[in-house]
Motif scaffolding. Structure first.
Motif, PDB file in Angstrom:
ATOM      1  N   ALA A  73      49.513  45.248  41.359  1.00  0.00           N
ATOM      2  CA  ALA A  73      48.835  44.571  40.251  1.00  0.00           C
ATOM      3  C   ALA A  73      48.645  43.088  40.565  1.00  0.00           C
ATOM      4  N   GLY A  74      49.660  42.450  41.120  1.00  0.00           N
ATOM      5  CA  GLY A  74      49.552  41.045  41.490  1.00  0.00           C
ATOM      6  C   GLY A  74      48.513  40.819  42.578  1.00  0.00           C
ATOM      7  N   ALA A  75      48.509  41.691  43.585  1.00  0.00           N
ATOM      8  CA  ALA A  75      47.541  41.575  44.674  1.00  0.00           C
ATOM      9  C   ALA A  75      46.125  41.807  44.165  1.00  0.00           C
ATOM     10  N   LEU A  76      45.969  42.782  43.270  1.00  0.00           N
ATOM     11  CA  LEU A  76      44.640  43.044  42.702  1.00  0.00           C
ATOM     12  C   LEU A  76      44.150  41.845  41.905  1.00  0.00           C
ATOM     13  N   ARG A  77      45.032  41.223  41.141  1.00  0.00           N
ATOM     14  CA  ARG A  77      44.664  40.023  40.380  1.00  0.00           C
ATOM     15  C   ARG A  77      44.176  38.931  41.335  1.00  0.00           C
ATOM     16  N   ASP A  78      44.909  38.722  42.439  1.00  0.00           N
ATOM     17  CA  ASP A  78      44.522  37.693  43.406  1.00  0.00           C
ATOM     18  C   ASP A  78      43.182  38.012  44.058  1.00  0.00           C
ATOM     19  N   VAL A  79      42.992  39.276  44.451  1.00  0.00           N
ATOM     20  CA  VAL A  79      41.747  39.674  45.109  1.00  0.00           C
ATOM     21  C   VAL A  79      40.563  39.528  44.152  1.00  0.00           C
ATOM     22  N   LEU A  80      40.741  39.891  42.900  1.00  0.00           N
ATOM     23  CA  LEU A  80      39.662  39.728  41.918  1.00  0.00           C
ATOM     24  C   LEU A  80      39.331  38.258  41.698  1.00  0.00           C
ATOM     25  N   ARG A  81      40.349  37.406  41.714  1.00  0.00           N
ATOM     26  CA  ARG A  81      40.102  35.968  41.562  1.00  0.00           C
ATOM     27  C   ARG A  81      39.298  35.446  42.756  1.00  0.00           C
ATOM     28  N   VAL A  82      39.659  35.894  43.961  1.00  0.00           N
ATOM     29  CA  VAL A  82      38.909  35.480  45.153  1.00  0.00           C
ATOM     30  C   VAL A  82      37.467  35.981  45.066  1.00  0.00           C
ATOM     31  N   ALA A  83      37.297  37.249  44.663  1.00  0.00           N
ATOM     32  CA  ALA A  83      35.946  37.813  44.547  1.00  0.00           C
ATOM     33  C   ALA A  83      35.126  37.044  43.522  1.00  0.00           C
ATOM     34  N   THR A  84      35.735  36.699  42.416  1.00  0.00           N
ATOM     35  CA  THR A  84      35.041  35.934  41.378  1.00  0.00           C
ATOM     36  C   THR A  84      34.660  34.555  41.904  1.00  0.00           C
ATOM     37  N   SER A  85      35.593  33.904  42.594  1.00  0.00           N
ATOM     38  CA  SER A  85      35.333  32.573  43.136  1.00  0.00           C
ATOM     39  C   SER A  85      34.219  32.605  44.171  1.00  0.00           C
ATOM     40  N   ARG A  86      34.288  33.551  45.068  1.00  0.00           N
ATOM     41  CA  ARG A  86      33.294  33.629  46.134  1.00  0.00           C
ATOM     42  C   ARG A  86      31.954  34.138  45.628  1.00  0.00           C
ATOM     43  N   GLY A  87      31.978  34.873  44.508  1.00  0.00           N
ATOM     44  CA  GLY A  87      30.737  35.372  43.937  1.00  0.00           C
ATOM     45  C   GLY A  87      30.036  34.336  43.086  1.00  0.00           C
ATOM     46  N   HIS A  88      30.678  33.186  42.858  1.00  0.00           N
ATOM     47  CA  HIS A  88      30.108  32.098  42.060  1.00  0.00           C
ATOM     48  C   HIS A  88      29.555  32.578  40.734  1.00  0.00           C
ATOM     49  N   GLY A  89      30.363  33.352  40.008  1.00  0.00           N
ATOM     50  CA  GLY A  89      29.944  33.780  38.689  1.00  0.00           C
ATOM     51  C   GLY A  89      29.158  35.064  38.675  1.00  0.00           C
ATOM     52  N   HIS A  90      28.798  35.608  39.835  1.00  0.00           N
ATOM     53  CA  HIS A  90      28.049  36.862  39.885  1.00  0.00           C
ATOM     54  C   HIS A  90      28.939  38.052  39.526  1.00  0.00           C
ATOM     55  N   ALA A  91      30.230  37.830  39.520  1.00  0.00           N
ATOM     56  CA  ALA A  91      31.161  38.909  39.195  1.00  0.00           C
ATOM     57  C   ALA A  91      31.724  38.665  37.805  1.00  0.00           C
ATOM     58  N   ALA A  92      30.853  38.504  36.835  1.00  0.00           N
ATOM     59  CA  ALA A  92      31.279  38.153  35.474  1.00  0.00           C
ATOM     60  C   ALA A  92      32.259  39.161  34.914  1.00  0.00           C
ATOM     61  N   GLY A  93      32.023  40.428  35.148  1.00  0.00           N
ATOM     62  CA  GLY A  93      32.947  41.446  34.661  1.00  0.00           C
ATOM     63  C   GLY A  93      34.304  41.320  35.309  1.00  0.00           C
ATOM     64  N   LEU A  94      34.338  40.935  36.592  1.00  0.00           N
ATOM     65  CA  LEU A  94      35.597  40.741  37.273  1.00  0.00           C
ATOM     66  C   LEU A  94      36.332  39.545  36.695  1.00  0.00           C
ATOM     67  N   GLY A  95      35.602  38.511  36.320  1.00  0.00           N
ATOM     68  CA  GLY A  95      36.228  37.325  35.771  1.00  0.00           C
ATOM     69  C   GLY A  95      36.998  37.643  34.504  1.00  0.00           C
ATOM     70  N   ALA A  96      36.450  38.507  33.669  1.00  0.00           N
ATOM     71  CA  ALA A  96      37.143  38.880  32.446  1.00  0.00           C
ATOM     72  C   ALA A  96      38.433  39.603  32.783  1.00  0.00           C
ATOM     73  N   ALA A  97      38.411  40.426  33.825  1.00  0.00           N
ATOM     74  CA  ALA A  97      39.611  41.171  34.198  1.00  0.00           C
ATOM     75  C   ALA A  97      40.675  40.234  34.749  1.00  0.00           C
ATOM     76  N   THR A  98      40.275  39.214  35.521  1.00  0.00           N
ATOM     77  CA  THR A  98      41.267  38.344  36.123  1.00  0.00           C
ATOM     78  C   THR A  98      41.934  37.462  35.083  1.00  0.00           C
ATOM     79  N   GLU A  99      41.270  37.187  34.001  1.00  0.00           N
ATOM     80  CA  GLU A  99      41.834  36.314  32.992  1.00  0.00           C
ATOM     81  C   GLU A  99      42.543  37.105  31.900  1.00  0.00           C
ATOM     82  N   SER A 100      42.647  38.418  32.043  1.00  0.00           N
ATOM     83  CA  SER A 100      43.248  39.228  30.986  1.00  0.00           C
ATOM     84  C   SER A 100      44.760  39.187  31.000  1.00  0.00           C
ATOM     85  N   GLY A 101      45.334  38.533  32.020  1.00  0.00           N
ATOM     86  CA  GLY A 101      46.779  38.425  32.067  1.00  0.00           C
ATOM     87  C   GLY A 101      47.458  39.610  32.734  1.00  0.00           C
ATOM     88  N   LEU A 102      46.762  40.305  33.613  1.00  0.00           N
ATOM     89  CA  LEU A 102      47.353  41.436  34.320  1.00  0.00           C
ATOM     90  C   LEU A 102      48.567  41.015  35.088  1.00  0.00           C
TER      91      LEU A 102
END
Length: 104
Positions: free
Chosen positions: A75-104
């Motif tokens: 779960a921790g690794a997935l949170r980190d990977v989603l944050r990286v994907a969101t950062s590198r996607g420059h907002g194109h991963a809006a759905g991922l951004g919601a998941a990373t901020e959900s407090g997983l």
């Protein structure tokens, strides 16, 4: 890594678990390079954890404590990977951004 006037989501959180952003147009600046390095480490650790998970899940003798620890680490690794994907996607991963901020 970021376009001019675009904030970069950093691969760590601040106090209280809130996201941190970098405002710079210098991809070679200290903070940009530090964030790149930490993202690289996080992705490498996630890859290693995936290999370990495959081994543990294939072990019929794995106990509940091992599986619980594995789930928490994944779960921790997935949170980190989603944050990286969101950062590198420059907002194109809006759905991922919601998941990373959900407090997983």
């Amino acid at each position: 890594m970021t376009a001019q006037n675009e904030l970069r989501l950093l691969p760590w959180v601040g106090p209280e678990g809130k996201p941190c952003y970098l405002n710079t147009d210098d991809p070679d600046g200290f903070m940009s390079r530090l964030a790149d390095h930490i993202e690289s480490v996080q992705l490498g650790m996630a890859s290693e954890l995936l290999e370990q998970a495959t081994e543990v899940l294939g072990d019929e003798a794995a106990n509940v404590e091992e599986l619980s620890l594995l789930a928490a680490q994944l779960a921790g690794a997935l949170r980190d990977v989603l944050r990286v994907a969101t950062s590198r996607g420059h907002g194109h991963a809006a759905g991922l951004g919601a998941a990373t901020e959900s407090g997983l």
